[in-house]
Enzyme design. Structure first.
Site, PDB file in Angstrom:
ATOM      1  N   GLY A   1     -77.562  11.846 -46.537  1.00 46.61           N
ATOM      2  CA  GLY A   1     -76.312  11.337 -45.817  1.00 46.61           C
ATOM      3  C   GLY A   1     -75.128  12.465 -46.188  1.00 46.61           C
ATOM      4  O   GLY A   1     -73.954  11.883 -45.847  1.00 46.61           O
TER       5      GLY A   1
ATOM      6  N   ASN B   1     -85.749   6.725 -40.707  1.00 42.20           N
ATOM      7  CA  ASN B   1     -85.390   5.479 -41.457  1.00 42.20           C
ATOM      8  C   ASN B   1     -84.003   5.064 -41.089  1.00 42.20           C
ATOM      9  O   ASN B   1     -83.057   5.557 -41.387  1.00 42.20           O
ATOM     10  CB  ASN B   1     -85.209   6.099 -43.025  1.00 42.20           C
ATOM     11  CG  ASN B   1     -84.649   5.140 -43.901  1.00 42.20           C
ATOM     12  OD1 ASN B   1     -84.636   3.936 -43.844  1.00 42.20           O
ATOM     13  ND2 ASN B   1     -84.373   5.686 -45.271  1.00 42.20           N
TER      14      ASN B   1
ATOM     15  N   LYS C   1     -82.572   2.391 -42.292  1.00 42.89           N
ATOM     16  CA  LYS C   1     -81.754   1.759 -43.487  1.00 42.89           C
ATOM     17  C   LYS C   1     -81.288   0.614 -43.101  1.00 42.89           C
ATOM     18  O   LYS C   1     -82.076  -0.245 -42.299  1.00 42.89           O
ATOM     19  CB  LYS C   1     -80.499   2.950 -43.927  1.00 42.89           C
ATOM     20  CG  LYS C   1     -81.103   4.101 -44.488  1.00 42.89           C
ATOM     21  CD  LYS C   1     -80.320   5.082 -45.078  1.00 42.89           C
ATOM     22  CE  LYS C   1     -80.640   6.452 -45.064  1.00 42.89           C
ATOM     23  NZ  LYS C   1     -80.002   7.242 -46.204  1.00 42.89           N
TER      24      LYS C   1
ATOM     25  N   GLU D   1     -82.239   5.482 -52.665  1.00 44.85           N
ATOM     26  CA  GLU D   1     -81.250   4.325 -52.430  1.00 44.85           C
ATOM     27  C   GLU D   1     -81.978   3.099 -53.293  1.00 44.85           C
ATOM     28  O   GLU D   1     -81.241   2.305 -53.712  1.00 44.85           O
ATOM     29  CB  GLU D   1     -81.026   4.286 -51.090  1.00 44.85           C
ATOM     30  CG  GLU D   1     -79.822   5.335 -50.882  1.00 44.85           C
ATOM     31  CD  GLU D   1     -79.934   5.357 -49.139  1.00 44.85           C
ATOM     32  OE1 GLU D   1     -80.332   4.704 -48.309  1.00 44.85           O
ATOM     33  OE2 GLU D   1     -79.410   6.417 -48.935  1.00 44.85           O
TER      34      GLU D   1
ATOM     35  N   SER E   1     -80.305  15.073 -44.844  1.00 44.27           N
ATOM     36  CA  SER E   1     -79.623  15.554 -43.588  1.00 44.27           C
ATOM     37  C   SER E   1     -80.290  16.411 -42.716  1.00 44.27           C
ATOM     38  O   SER E   1     -79.773  17.536 -42.277  1.00 44.27           O
ATOM     39  CB  SER E   1     -78.504  16.460 -44.412  1.00 44.27           C
ATOM     40  OG  SER E   1     -77.808  15.489 -44.964  1.00 44.27           O
TER      41      SER E   1
ATOM     42  N   GLU F   1     -86.823  14.394 -51.281  1.00 36.89           N
ATOM     43  CA  GLU F   1     -85.593  14.074 -50.693  1.00 36.89           C
ATOM     44  C   GLU F   1     -84.573  14.220 -51.718  1.00 36.89           C
ATOM     45  O   GLU F   1     -84.364  13.509 -52.743  1.00 36.89           O
ATOM     46  CB  GLU F   1     -85.503  12.648 -50.219  1.00 36.89           C
ATOM     47  CG  GLU F   1     -86.444  12.174 -49.226  1.00 36.89           C
ATOM     48  CD  GLU F   1     -85.679  11.240 -48.419  1.00 36.89           C
ATOM     49  OE1 GLU F   1     -85.382  11.398 -47.022  1.00 36.89           O
ATOM     50  OE2 GLU F   1     -85.397  10.307 -48.760  1.00 36.89           O
TER      51      GLU F   1
ATOM     52  N   HIS G   1     -87.596   5.152 -52.415  1.00 38.16           N
ATOM     53  CA  HIS G   1     -86.384   5.932 -51.793  1.00 38.16           C
ATOM     54  C   HIS G   1     -85.188   5.994 -52.865  1.00 38.16           C
ATOM     55  O   HIS G   1     -85.269   5.104 -53.551  1.00 38.16           O
ATOM     56  CB  HIS G   1     -85.919   5.202 -50.660  1.00 38.16           C
ATOM     57  CG  HIS G   1     -84.921   6.020 -49.706  1.00 38.16           C
ATOM     58  ND1 HIS G   1     -83.568   5.989 -50.019  1.00 38.16           N
ATOM     59  CD2 HIS G   1     -85.177   6.612 -48.630  1.00 38.16           C
ATOM     60  CE1 HIS G   1     -82.967   6.748 -49.149  1.00 38.16           C
ATOM     61  NE2 HIS G   1     -83.910   7.092 -48.487  1.00 38.16           N
TER      62      HIS G   1
HETATM   63  C1  PEP Z   1     -82.858   9.258 -46.002  1.00 39.59           C
HETATM   64  O1  PEP Z   1     -82.222   8.295 -46.256  1.00 39.59           O
HETATM   65  O2  PEP Z   1     -84.400   9.120 -46.101  1.00 39.59           O
HETATM   66  C2  PEP Z   1     -82.432  10.391 -45.402  1.00 39.59           C
HETATM   67  C3  PEP Z   1     -82.879  11.504 -45.319  1.00 39.59           C
HETATM   68  O3  PEP Z   1     -80.895  10.364 -44.825  1.00 39.59           O
HETATM   69  P1  PEP Z   1     -80.225  11.273 -44.037  1.00 39.59           P
HETATM   70  O4  PEP Z   1     -81.100  12.012 -42.779  1.00 39.59           O
HETATM   71  O5  PEP Z   1     -78.912  10.677 -43.392  1.00 39.59           O
HETATM   72  O6  PEP Z   1     -79.669  12.584 -45.017  1.00 39.59           O
END
Ligand code: PEP
Length: 243
Positions: free
Chosen positions: A164, A8, A10, A93, A203, A158, A91
Site C-alpha cells: 500500500g 485482495n 481487504k 495486516e 504495490s 510480501e 497476511h
Molecule cells: C496486499 O495487501 O496484499 C497488497 C499487496 O497490497 P497493495 O497491492 O495495495 O500493496
C-alpha cells in the site's frame, strides 16, 4: 509456468459492485489463474457471479478451529461451502492488527487444508528488518514456523513496507528473496518444495507488473489496491508472460 494473479480487496467493496466486476473479469487472459478475495459477505455472491468461469474466489482469513465459540470469526468449512477455493493466511495486516503468530498461521493453514481450501501463505519483512540486513532470515523463520508439516498451496512474499505504499523492492531484491524462499521450501519439503508457487505482493500496479512477473521464481502476484479497479487488475493479469 502459469501465473496466479490474486486480488485482495481487504475491507473494501460492496454487494452492488459484484456483478459488474465479475463480468469485467471474463476478459482476463486464459494463460493466468485469476482469483478475487473479497470480504466474507461477498464470497457467495462472487462465487455465484463467477460460476462456470475459470475465475476463482478466495477468503482473506479463516479461524484455526473447525467450528465453535469464536464470535466474529469464520470457519474454513463455511468459506468452502460459500464457493471459495482459496484462502489468504498470515497476511501482514492480520499478523500486525490481530497479533497472529507464525504458530497461529500454521494452525489456520492445517484447518484450511482439511476443509479443502488452497492456502496462500504470506511472509515478508518490515522495513527496519530489511535495513538491518535481516530480511532473508526473518522470512526463513516465518516459513519454518508458519507452515504445517503437510502443506500444499502457495506462498506470497510480501515485504511489509511495500504494501500500500507505492514502493517496491528492486528486481534484484525480489529475485534474491524468491530464490531464498525456494531454497528454504526445498529444505522444509524435500518432496514438493520445488513446485510450490511463490507470488510477489506489494504495490503491484499495471506499470510494474510485467517486470515483476517476468522475474525468476515469481509465480504470480498478490494485488491489493490495484485489484479494486477491474481494468487495473486485468492489465496486471495481461502483463503476465506468455511462457
Ligand atoms: C496486499 O495487501 O496484499 C497488497 C499487496 O497490497 P497493495 O497491492 O495495495 O500493496
Amino acid at each position: 509456468m502459469r501465473r496466479m494473479i490474486a486480488g485482495n480487496w481487504k475491507m473494501n467493496g460492496a454487494l452492488g459492485g459484484v456483478a459488474a466486476y465479475a463480468a469485467a473479469l471474463q476478459a482476463a487472459p486464459r494463460r493466468v489463474d485469476l482469483a478475487v478475495f473479497p470480504p466474507f459477505p461477498l464470497l457467495a455472491p462472487f462465487a455465484a457471479a463467477l460460476a462456470g468461469s475459470a475465475i476463482a474466489v478466495g477468503a482473506q482469513d479463516c479461524h484455526a478451529a473447525p467450528s465453535g465459540a469464536h464470535t466474529g470469526d469464520v470457519a474454513a468449512s463455511l468459506i468452502a461451502e460459500c464457493g471459495a477455493r482459496y484462502v489468504i493466511l498470515g497476511h501482514s495486516e492480520r499478523r500486525e492488527n490481530h497479533g497472529e503468530t507464525n504458530a497461529d498461521v500454521a494452525a489456520k493453514v492445517a484447518t484450511a487444508l482439511a476443509a479443502g481450501l488452497v492456502p496462500i501463505v504470506c511472509v515478508g519483512e518490515t522495513e527496519s528488518q530489511r535495513d538491518a540486513g535481516e530480511a532473508e532470515d526473518v522470512v526463513r523463520t516465518q516459513l519454518r514456523h508458519s507452515l504445517p508439516e503437510i502443506f500444499s498451496g502457495l506462498l506470497a512474499y510480501e515485504p511489509v513496507w511495500a504494501i500500500g505504499t507505492g514502493r517496491t523492492p528492486t528486481e534484484a531484491e525480489v529475485t534474491a528473496m524468491h530464490a531464498a524462499i525456494r531454497a528454504e521450501l526445498r529444505i522444509i519439503f524435500p518432496a514438493g518444495g520445488a513446485a510450490i508457487p511463490i507470488l510477489y505482493g506489494g504495490s503491484v500496479k499495471p506499470a510494474n507488473a510485467a517486470a515483476l512477473l517476468a522475474l525468476p521464481e515469481v509465480g504470480g502476484a498478490l494485488v491489493g489496491g490495484a485489484s479494486l479497479n477491474a481494468a487495473d487488475f486485468l492489465a496486471i493479469a495481461a502483463a503476465a508472460p506468455q511462457d
